[in-house]
Design an enzyme around this catalytic site. Structure first.
Site, PDB file in Angstrom:
ATOM      1  N   ASP A 199      38.367 130.611 -91.682  1.00  0.00           N
ATOM      2  CA  ASP A 199      39.327 130.333 -90.623  1.00  0.00           C
ATOM      3  C   ASP A 199      40.598 129.817 -91.309  1.00  0.00           C
ATOM      4  OD1 ASP A 199      40.343 129.547 -87.963  1.00  0.00           O
ATOM      5  OD2 ASP A 199      39.970 127.512 -88.680  1.00  0.00           O
ATOM      6  N   ASP A 221      43.713 127.694 -89.589  1.00  0.00           N
ATOM      7  CA  ASP A 221      44.180 126.376 -89.164  1.00  0.00           C
ATOM      8  C   ASP A 221      43.062 125.343 -89.205  1.00  0.00           C
ATOM      9  OD1 ASP A 221      46.954 126.934 -88.493  1.00  0.00           O
ATOM     10  OD2 ASP A 221      46.148 128.182 -86.896  1.00  0.00           O
ATOM     11  N   THR A 253      41.748 134.594 -88.376  1.00  0.00           N
ATOM     12  CA  THR A 253      42.430 133.566 -87.589  1.00  0.00           C
ATOM     13  C   THR A 253      42.706 133.990 -86.155  1.00  0.00           C
ATOM     14  OG1 THR A 253      44.455 132.213 -87.472  1.00  0.00           O
ATOM     15  CG2 THR A 253      44.660 134.385 -88.486  1.00  0.00           C
ATOM     16  N   SER A 254      42.818 132.991 -85.292  1.00  0.00           N
ATOM     17  CA  SER A 254      43.205 133.242 -83.895  1.00  0.00           C
ATOM     18  C   SER A 254      44.715 133.336 -83.734  1.00  0.00           C
ATOM     19  CB  SER A 254      42.659 132.126 -82.990  1.00  0.00           C
ATOM     20  OG  SER A 254      41.251 132.144 -82.969  1.00  0.00           O
ATOM     21  N   LYS A 274      37.813 134.617 -80.911  1.00  0.00           N
ATOM     22  CA  LYS A 274      36.744 133.617 -80.982  1.00  0.00           C
ATOM     23  C   LYS A 274      36.561 132.953 -79.617  1.00  0.00           C
ATOM     24  CE  LYS A 274      38.236 132.651 -85.720  1.00  0.00           C
ATOM     25  NZ  LYS A 274      38.820 131.650 -86.634  1.00  0.00           N
ATOM     26  N   ASP A 303      36.337 125.072 -88.640  1.00  0.00           N
ATOM     27  CA  ASP A 303      36.502 123.677 -88.253  1.00  0.00           C
ATOM     28  C   ASP A 303      36.454 123.487 -86.742  1.00  0.00           C
ATOM     29  OD1 ASP A 303      39.904 122.835 -87.656  1.00  0.00           O
ATOM     30  OD2 ASP A 303      39.068 124.853 -87.710  1.00  0.00           O
TER      31      ASP A 303
END
Length: 201
Positions: free
Chosen positions: A12, A14, A106-107, A137, A162
């Site tokens: 991931d 961030d 990543t989102s 996600k 995270d």
């Protein structure tokens, strides 16, 4: 934990490789003010998830066009807010010594992902963003795509996350999941540097 069967790592971005939590929260705080939302409710669901998902939860009254506009506004607030975006503890040492293929999943959209990774000095060899998939996600699509691009079976990938939505996505993809910030993964770590001896090849 024995990670000798791991053949690739899917990170991931961030909060995992990039410390951008303050920038993320500033953007959502501004957005919440503009959209009449409670910031605590927003932050309870926003971390690690695509902006559109958060908007739909917080403002269920918006139609698809309204959700798209609200999500675009939230991303716009983040693009240039990079003053305190840095690598997370242990990230640079881990990546410098990592011999396994790796990707960032990543989102964020590609513009924001490249801006944040660039600010942190991280050059991802493979990048999967929200624009590359149809479901973000906690859907596993992003991690499945990352594994496919690396040519490694998901079960032989380590997902590093995270946020609970990201852990759920990694597990749904069939990967082993290492989790930060007290989130419940297959392996709990304080920082990504703890993975260095576990991934030594």
């Amino acid at each position: 934990m024995d990670l000798t069967s791991i053949e690739a790592v899917l990170f991931d971005m961030d909060g995992t490789l990039v410390d951008s939590d303050a920038a993320v929260e500033r953007a959502w705080a501004t957005w919440a003010g503009e959209y009449g939302a409670d910031i605590d409710a927003v932050l309870a669901v926003a971390h690690g998830a695509p902006a559109g998902r958060t908007v739909r939860i917080i403002r269920p009254d918006l139609d698809d066009a309204g959700v798209a506009a609200a999500a675009a506004r939230q991303l716009e607030l983040q693009y240039d807010d990079l003053s305190d975006v840095v690598p997370t503890p242990g990230a640079m040492a881990l990546l410098a010594g990592l011999r396994l293929p790796w990707a960032v999943v990543t989102s964020a959209d590609v513009r924001l992902a490249k801006a944040r990774l660039g600010a942190a000095g991280i050059d991802a060899p493979v990048l999967v963003t929200v624009e590359d998939i149809s479901a973000g996600k906690p859907d596993p699509e992003g991690y499945l795509r990352g594994a496919s691009l690396l040519g490694v079976a998901p079960a032989r990938c380590l997902v590093v996350e995270d946020a609970e939505v990201g852990v759920a996505a990694g597990r749904a993809a069939g990967a082993v999941v290492a989790a930060l910030k007290g989130v419940d993964g297959d392996l709990r770590i304080r920082d990504v540097g703890e993975l260095i001896p576990l991934l030594a090849r």
